[in-house]
Design a protein around this motif. Structure first.
Motif, mmCIF file in Angstrom:
data_model
loop_
_atom_site.group_PDB
_atom_site.id
_atom_site.type_symbol
_atom_site.label_atom_id
_atom_site.label_comp_id
_atom_site.label_asym_id
_atom_site.label_seq_id
_atom_site.Cartn_x
_atom_site.Cartn_y
_atom_site.Cartn_z
ATOM 1 N N GLN A 85 -63.160 8.652 -18.210
ATOM 2 C CA GLN A 85 -61.722 8.494 -18.390
ATOM 3 C C GLN A 85 -60.962 8.960 -17.159
ATOM 4 O O GLN A 85 -60.036 8.303 -16.687
ATOM 5 N N GLU A 86 -61.379 10.106 -16.603
ATOM 6 C CA GLU A 86 -60.688 10.668 -15.433
ATOM 7 C C GLU A 86 -60.854 9.799 -14.192
ATOM 8 O O GLU A 86 -59.965 9.740 -13.334
ATOM 9 N N VAL A 101 -72.046 9.108 -12.116
ATOM 10 C CA VAL A 101 -71.285 9.812 -13.145
ATOM 11 C C VAL A 101 -72.188 10.800 -13.882
ATOM 12 O O VAL A 101 -71.782 11.924 -14.192
ATOM 13 N N GLY A 102 -73.417 10.402 -14.152
ATOM 14 C CA GLY A 102 -74.356 11.294 -14.831
ATOM 15 C C GLY A 102 -74.656 12.547 -14.028
ATOM 16 O O GLY A 102 -74.726 13.655 -14.578
ATOM 17 N N VAL A 103 -74.823 12.384 -12.722
ATOM 18 C CA VAL A 103 -75.064 13.543 -11.856
ATOM 19 C C VAL A 103 -73.856 14.473 -11.855
ATOM 20 O O VAL A 103 -73.997 15.703 -11.957
ATOM 21 N N PRO A 105 -56.376 3.709 -12.162
ATOM 22 C CA PRO A 105 -56.189 4.855 -11.263
ATOM 23 C C PRO A 105 -56.944 6.089 -11.755
ATOM 24 O O PRO A 105 -57.133 6.295 -12.958
ATOM 25 N N ILE A 106 -57.360 6.907 -10.805
ATOM 26 C CA ILE A 106 -58.013 8.174 -11.118
ATOM 27 C C ILE A 106 -56.956 9.214 -11.467
ATOM 28 O O ILE A 106 -55.851 9.215 -10.907
ATOM 29 N N ASP A 107 -57.288 10.084 -12.397
ATOM 30 C CA ASP A 107 -56.403 11.191 -12.753
ATOM 31 C C ASP A 107 -55.991 11.926 -11.468
ATOM 32 O O ASP A 107 -56.858 12.364 -10.706
ATOM 33 N N PRO A 108 -54.688 12.066 -11.187
ATOM 34 C CA PRO A 108 -54.237 12.659 -9.907
ATOM 35 C C PRO A 108 -54.806 14.042 -9.647
ATOM 36 O O PRO A 108 -55.163 14.361 -8.498
ATOM 37 N N ARG A 131 -58.950 17.086 -6.368
ATOM 38 C CA ARG A 131 -60.143 17.935 -6.319
ATOM 39 C C ARG A 131 -61.300 17.214 -5.624
ATOM 40 O O ARG A 131 -62.072 17.833 -4.897
ATOM 41 N N ILE A 132 -61.390 15.911 -5.856
ATOM 42 C CA ILE A 132 -62.503 15.141 -5.303
ATOM 43 C C ILE A 132 -62.290 14.808 -3.832
ATOM 44 O O ILE A 132 -63.176 15.004 -3.000
ATOM 45 N N ALA A 133 -61.104 14.286 -3.517
ATOM 46 C CA ALA A 133 -60.889 13.688 -2.201
ATOM 47 C C ALA A 133 -60.086 14.547 -1.245
ATOM 48 O O ALA A 133 -60.095 14.298 -0.033
#
Length: 482
Positions: free
Chosen positions: A329-330, A344-346, A379-382, A387-389
């Protein structure tokens, strides 16, 4: 109207049930029977098959293609490429994708299935064009997911884009087994309306037990083809059984041209192989509503359980599955197919083990978030994106344009290579992996003589010195050896 069948026994079925461990030796004795059965196409190879051949079976996957083409001269054999990774895990440039397809065609493939984990049609353009130029029957896949953004209209537009590329058919592929009969009744007509006379194929896995029912609904609605597997390797994480669908389709007014006698022979053969090799037979799974949350494909579930067991935390599987659903979802509802399902599993496993979400972010997840794999469905959760990018900027345009051609450089610095087949293995696999492969490589050509179960039996008996007398009788045939 005739219902056509694409057989997945030699590719997706054993990938789902046997961890892709079906060897060429297991395939060869029944190949000629399958060739005469009446399938529209037999799917034989993709990235998982190449990986397993090279890393675990000691088989040259190119040699498997050549040998099976000699044993199956009539029915087209099919080959799968997946977006920007083709048959590997890392992103590869256009020159690698093109050479992979042309080399597959040279080795006997006559059908090409093309998909992209993000349903980004831009990532499929080159493969479709090259496949058509090579004279292949090109099937464009749309991978299915259940989410707020994967609507009937979404798939209708994607199908129209594929048709504009010139595909010969469109396949709706449900690797997670989450398609329902109710959704089938709306989605199939929507696709048919968008596609006109272009054939529609349905390919579903049985993880919720609903895939056979979805097939029957689609058949009533006029779907042109279905992907199935012979019954010993059907159901469970695999696909619906060929015999079941072939038996019920005529009752709904759809002619079937499969040879029932040869289907029974094939089923008996693979039942015997599964017992001989200690492989599981497909079993109907209990309905599990959690599948609609995490949507993990069947083959990946078994690998995930194995990895958690090795880490001594198998009891935390429910937490990991819940985390997978949350991450989907995120991250904008990525479809859970290779390679995105593994990424996603990792990430979910890391979040659970470390006790802090996104404390460690694999580079593949970061690239996905920044658009290196293609256009995201939503879109990805802001907060998660930050946190990711961090401050990195997303890419725009066709992702493959960011990748420089590599083949000429590899030929100049690492060659010479004996063939394009050898060059491509070098591109997709590490030097150590190839060193191990060549050290343990099997010669598949010796399986050409094993064209019937009787031949296999006689070869086995010839190697058993303890057997002094043997008699076989079937009908009027009697064979005695001493």
């Amino acid at each position: 109207m005739k219902l056509k069948f694409i057989d997945e026994t030699l590719r997706d079925a054993h990938q789902s049930l046997w961890a892709t461990r079906m060897t060429t030796k297991m395939m060869a004795p029944i190949a000629r029977t399958m060739d005469e059965t009446g399938y529209f196409m037999i799917n034989l190879a993709g990235g998982a098959v190449f990986d397993t051949c090279v890393k675990y079976l000691g088989e040259d996957p190119w040699e498997r293609l050549r040998l099976m083409r000699r044993l199956i001269p009539k029915t087209p054999l099919c080959f799968i490429v997946r977006g920007l990774t083709a048959i590997g895990w890392k992103l590869v440039p256009d020159d690698v994708v093109e050479l992979t397809i042309r080399t597959a065609a040279k080795n006997g493939v006559r059908g090409l299935m093309v998909f992209d984990g993000l349903n980004d049609i831009r990532n499929m353009e080159l493969s479709v064009r090259v496949g058509k130029d090579a004279g292949l029957y090109v099937i464009g896949w749309l991978v299915y997911a259940q989410s707020p953004v994967h609507t009937d209209e979404y798939y209708k537009q994607k199908a129209q884009q594929l048709i504009r590329l010139g595909v010969d058919a469109v396949m709706l592929e449900d690797a997670s087994g989450v398609l329902t009969p109710e959704r089938t009744r709306t989605l199939v007509p929507a696709l048919q309306k968008a596609m006109g006379k272009v054939p529609l194929i349905l390919h579903c896995h049985c993880l919720t037990g609903l895939a056979p029912v979805c097939y029957l609904e689609a058949i009533k609605l006029g779907v042109d083809m279905v992907a199935t597997a012979i019954s010993p390797l059907a159901q469970g994480e695999s696909l619906p059984p060929t015999e079941f669908i072939a038996r019920y389709a005529p009752k709904m007014g759809r002619a079937v041209e499969l040879d029932d006698k040869l289907l029974k022979e094939t089923a008996a053969y693979f039942t015997w192989v599964s017992k001989r090799e200690g492989k599981p037979l497909g079993q109907i799974l209990e309905y599990d509503p959690r599948q609609y949350q995490h949507q993990i494909p069947g083959g990946m579930i078994s690998n995930l359980v194995s990895q958690l067991t090795e880490a001594g935390i198998q009891d935390r599987l429910p937490e990991v599955l819940d985390e997978v659903a949350r991450i989907r979802q995120e991250l904008g509802y990525p479809v859970m197919v290779t390679p995105l399902s593994q990424y996603v599993g990792v990430q979910a496993t890391l979040n659970v083990i470390e006790g802090e979400r996104y404390r460690t972010v694999p580079d593949e997840i970061r690239k996905y978030a920044l658009g290196y794999y293609g256009e995201l469905a939503a879109p990805i959760d802001p907060n998660v994106l930050d946190r990711i990018a961090g401050n990195a900027q997303p890419v725009s345009g066709r992702p493959a344009e960011l990748l420089e051609p590599v083949l000429d450089k590899i030929r100049a610095t690492q060659g010479p290579f004996a063939s394009d087949e050898e060059l491509l293995l070098y591109v997709y696999y590490s030097p150590q992996t190839l060193k191990n492969f060549y050290a343990s490589r099997n010669d598949c050509s010796r399986y050409l003589s094993a064209t019937t179960p009787l031949t296999v039996l006689l070869k086995e008996l010839a190697g058993r010195r303890e057997i002094k007398y043997f008699q076989l009788q079937k009908g009027k045939l009697q064979l005695t050896l001493s």
